[in-house]
Design a protein around this motif. Structure first.
Motif, PDB file in Angstrom:
ATOM      1  N   PRO A 174       0.845  -1.081  13.364  1.00 56.53           N
ATOM      2  CA  PRO A 174       0.310   0.391  14.043  1.00 56.53           C
ATOM      3  C   PRO A 174      -0.498   0.528  15.104  1.00 56.53           C
ATOM      4  O   PRO A 174      -0.378   1.532  15.718  1.00 56.53           O
ATOM      5  N   LYS A 234       0.074   4.709  -0.059  1.00 55.29           N
ATOM      6  CA  LYS A 234      -0.576   5.913  -0.108  1.00 55.29           C
ATOM      7  C   LYS A 234       0.395   6.817   0.693  1.00 55.29           C
ATOM      8  O   LYS A 234       0.589   7.890   0.613  1.00 55.29           O
ATOM      9  N   ARG A 238     -15.382   1.854  10.140  1.00 59.74           N
ATOM     10  CA  ARG A 238     -14.928   2.561   8.875  1.00 59.74           C
ATOM     11  C   ARG A 238     -15.754   2.017   7.609  1.00 59.74           C
ATOM     12  O   ARG A 238     -16.690   1.915   7.881  1.00 59.74           O
ATOM     13  N   GLU A 239     -15.010   1.642   6.566  1.00 59.88           N
ATOM     14  CA  GLU A 239     -15.635   1.261   5.694  1.00 59.88           C
ATOM     15  C   GLU A 239     -16.094  -0.272   5.865  1.00 59.88           C
ATOM     16  O   GLU A 239     -15.633  -1.039   6.417  1.00 59.88           O
ATOM     17  N   ASN A 256      -4.780  -5.235   7.188  1.00 60.06           N
ATOM     18  CA  ASN A 256      -3.504  -4.220   6.949  1.00 60.06           C
ATOM     19  C   ASN A 256      -2.439  -4.664   8.020  1.00 60.06           C
ATOM     20  O   ASN A 256      -2.418  -5.694   8.415  1.00 60.06           O
ATOM     21  N   SER A 257      -1.428  -3.614   8.148  1.00 58.44           N
ATOM     22  CA  SER A 257      -0.168  -4.119   8.850  1.00 58.44           C
ATOM     23  C   SER A 257      -0.683  -4.351  10.296  1.00 58.44           C
ATOM     24  O   SER A 257       0.103  -5.119  11.159  1.00 58.44           O
ATOM     25  N   VAL A 278       0.969  -1.269   0.064  1.00 55.66           N
ATOM     26  CA  VAL A 278       0.146   0.168  -0.092  1.00 55.66           C
ATOM     27  C   VAL A 278       0.855   1.035  -0.069  1.00 55.66           C
ATOM     28  O   VAL A 278       1.691   1.425   0.865  1.00 55.66           O
ATOM     29  N   ILE A 333      -7.812   0.714  -2.853  1.00 52.11           N
ATOM     30  CA  ILE A 333      -8.209   0.170  -1.707  1.00 52.11           C
ATOM     31  C   ILE A 333      -9.296   1.244  -1.059  1.00 52.11           C
ATOM     32  O   ILE A 333      -9.769   0.710  -0.078  1.00 52.11           O
ATOM     33  N   TYR A 387       4.215   7.055  11.314  1.00 57.66           N
ATOM     34  CA  TYR A 387       3.194   7.242  10.000  1.00 57.66           C
ATOM     35  C   TYR A 387       2.888   8.365   9.918  1.00 57.66           C
ATOM     36  O   TYR A 387       2.733   9.103   8.594  1.00 57.66           O
ATOM     37  N   ASN A 410     -11.225  -4.271   6.965  1.00 61.81           N
ATOM     38  CA  ASN A 410     -10.104  -3.276   7.591  1.00 61.81           C
ATOM     39  C   ASN A 410     -10.413  -2.931   8.948  1.00 61.81           C
ATOM     40  O   ASN A 410     -11.403  -2.446   9.297  1.00 61.81           O
ATOM     41  N   ARG A 433      -2.991  -6.363   2.999  1.00 62.95           N
ATOM     42  CA  ARG A 433      -2.697  -4.837   2.346  1.00 62.95           C
ATOM     43  C   ARG A 433      -1.679  -4.056   3.312  1.00 62.95           C
ATOM     44  O   ARG A 433      -2.261  -3.740   4.463  1.00 62.95           O
ATOM     45  N   LEU A 434      -0.524  -4.026   3.023  1.00 64.78           N
ATOM     46  CA  LEU A 434       0.584  -3.641   4.052  1.00 64.78           C
ATOM     47  C   LEU A 434       1.076  -2.170   3.589  1.00 64.78           C
ATOM     48  O   LEU A 434       1.889  -2.245   2.444  1.00 64.78           O
ATOM     49  N   GLY A 435       1.191  -1.379   4.331  1.00 59.56           N
ATOM     50  CA  GLY A 435       1.740   0.039   4.155  1.00 59.56           C
ATOM     51  C   GLY A 435       2.764   0.125   5.312  1.00 59.56           C
ATOM     52  O   GLY A 435       3.987   0.110   4.815  1.00 59.56           O
ATOM     53  N   GLU A 436       2.214   0.409   6.437  1.00 58.72           N
ATOM     54  CA  GLU A 436       3.275   0.958   7.231  1.00 58.72           C
ATOM     55  C   GLU A 436       4.220  -0.177   7.976  1.00 58.72           C
ATOM     56  O   GLU A 436       5.543   0.263   7.871  1.00 58.72           O
TER      57      GLU A 436
END
Ligand SMILES: *Cc1c(COP(=O)(O)O)cnc(C)c1O
Length: 374
Positions: A230, A36, A131-132, A199-200, A34, A79, A336, A160, A219-222
């Protein structure tokens, strides 16, 4: 070298991505990187692709379009639920998107039909972070709608947690997602290729030895960027937490009293001026970086320095060791929120650490070689 700047160490980012991709592969889980928080930085994204992520996830269609223009060829997953006003662009540039609204699914289907494409859909399920997500009781109806639209392809379901209310993914929620996937398959006689657990924030749950069940995708970002999970900000074993650092420059260095004088009102960023104690005269420095460049509360200063405060354009630090000098550079680790804002600021440049021809970092006392990107 201009300051402030983000220094991006691609070798460390590659290590983080490769390590997680391999660890999760052992549990049958594929990784979407991810991007963003790094605004789809093309060299970071290419590094992740080289490290084995199966696709790139982004919240913003603008970034996905830019990555396509930059020639990144892996599938792109939007996403965040598409805006109705952007469905044409989503269908044109993203292979698939996360969805929770029937009206958006119908608009995506119409756009896909117009463009002669088939658009992949991951239905997001609400599992408690608020959230969503489609409420579990409504999932079957939305899946039925999706399956009835031939220009859409139901790829799977996802959830999520963590981002909004810090709800921890655990055995209960993940078993619920697995059960929903199996129930949909039974109900409609389909095979879901993706069960995207999160996610993370899902990593501690898996690291604790949980059975993934049907979960086969994260789905990994951080975790990729900062090497931390996180929810408690704990370091993920074996990962670098300093693959991206912020460098700022000292513009004033003086010994000053710790107590302001004069009548006090609001400060630039706080409604009430914090009460202060007199700690005598201290070594202070001003750095040319502020709220407009970074979230100062997400900066970790080097040992011996304490962050005293910040305004739009200044960061004030106090030192216990050797005095800083004007023109000197100071390096910070970022969380982050600090990374996100620094990446987004037009005043912070991004410098990618160059690899030596052999693909190995230079060691020893040599200065690091930098390739300015902007
Ligand atoms: C931001 C985001 C992610 C990545 O979250 P990290 O905590 O950075 O791993 C994954 N999924 C969705 C839907 C997101 O919005």
């Amino acid at each position: 070298m201009s300051a402030p700047r983000l220094e991006i160490d691609l070798d460390r980012l590659h290590h983080n991505a490769r390590t997680l991709v391999e660890r999760l592969a052992c549990q049958g889980i594929a990784v979407t990187g991810v991007s963003k928080a790094c605004l789809g930085h093309p060299e970071i994204v290419r590094t992740w692709v080289a490290a084995g992520v199966s696709s790139i996830g982004e919240s913003r269609i603008e970034t996905i379009e830019a990555l396509a223009r930059a020639g990144v060829a892996v599938p792109m997953l939007l996403i965040r639920s598409p805006m109705l006003s952007q469905v044409e662009r989503v269908v044109a540039h993203a292979a698939s998107s996360c969805n929770s609204e029937p009206a958006v699914l119908e608009a995506l289907a119409a756009a896909a039909t117009r463009q002669g494409r088939r658009h992949g859909v991951v239905l997001m399920v609400e599992l408690g972070d608020l959230r969503e997500g489609i409420l579990p009781a409504d999932l079957e109806a939305v899946a039925r709608l999706t399956l009835a639209l031939p220009s859409l392809r139901l790829m799977g379901i996802g959830s999520n947690l963590g981002c909004q209310h810090g709800v921890r993914p655990g055995d209960g929620t993940m078993a619920e997602l697995s059960a929903l996937a199996t129930a949909l398959e039974g109900r409609f006689g389909v095979q879901l290729e993706l069960v995207s657990g999160g996610n993370s924030a899902n990593l501690p749950w898996l690291a604790a030895g949980a059975a993934p069940g049907r979960i086969n995708h994260l789905r990994l970002g951080e975790a990729l960027l900062l090497g931390r999970e996180p929810l408690d900000r704990t370091v993920i074993p074996g990962l670098h937490t300093d693959a991206i650092t912020l460098v700022a420059e000292v513009i004033e260095a003086k010994r000053k009293p710790t107590l302001p004088w004069g009548d006090r009102g609001h400060t630039s960023f706080a409604a009430t001026a914090a009460p202060l104690t007199d700690r005598g005269v201290r070594q202070r420095a001003l750095l040319a970086v502020g709220e407009q460049d970074v979230n100062p509360s997400g900066l970790e200063p080097p040992p011996g320095l304490t962050i005293i405060g910040a305004s739009s354009d200044h960061l004030i630090v106090e030192g216990s060791g050797a005095a800083l000098r004007v023109g000197e550079e100071v390096r910070f680790n970022l969380d982050y929120s600090a990374l996100l804002r620094a990446m987004t600021s037009p005043f912070v440049s991004r410098c990618v650490l160059a690899r030596s021809p052999a693909g190995r970092r230079s060691v020893g006392g040599q200065p690091k070689q930098l390739l300015p990107l902007k």
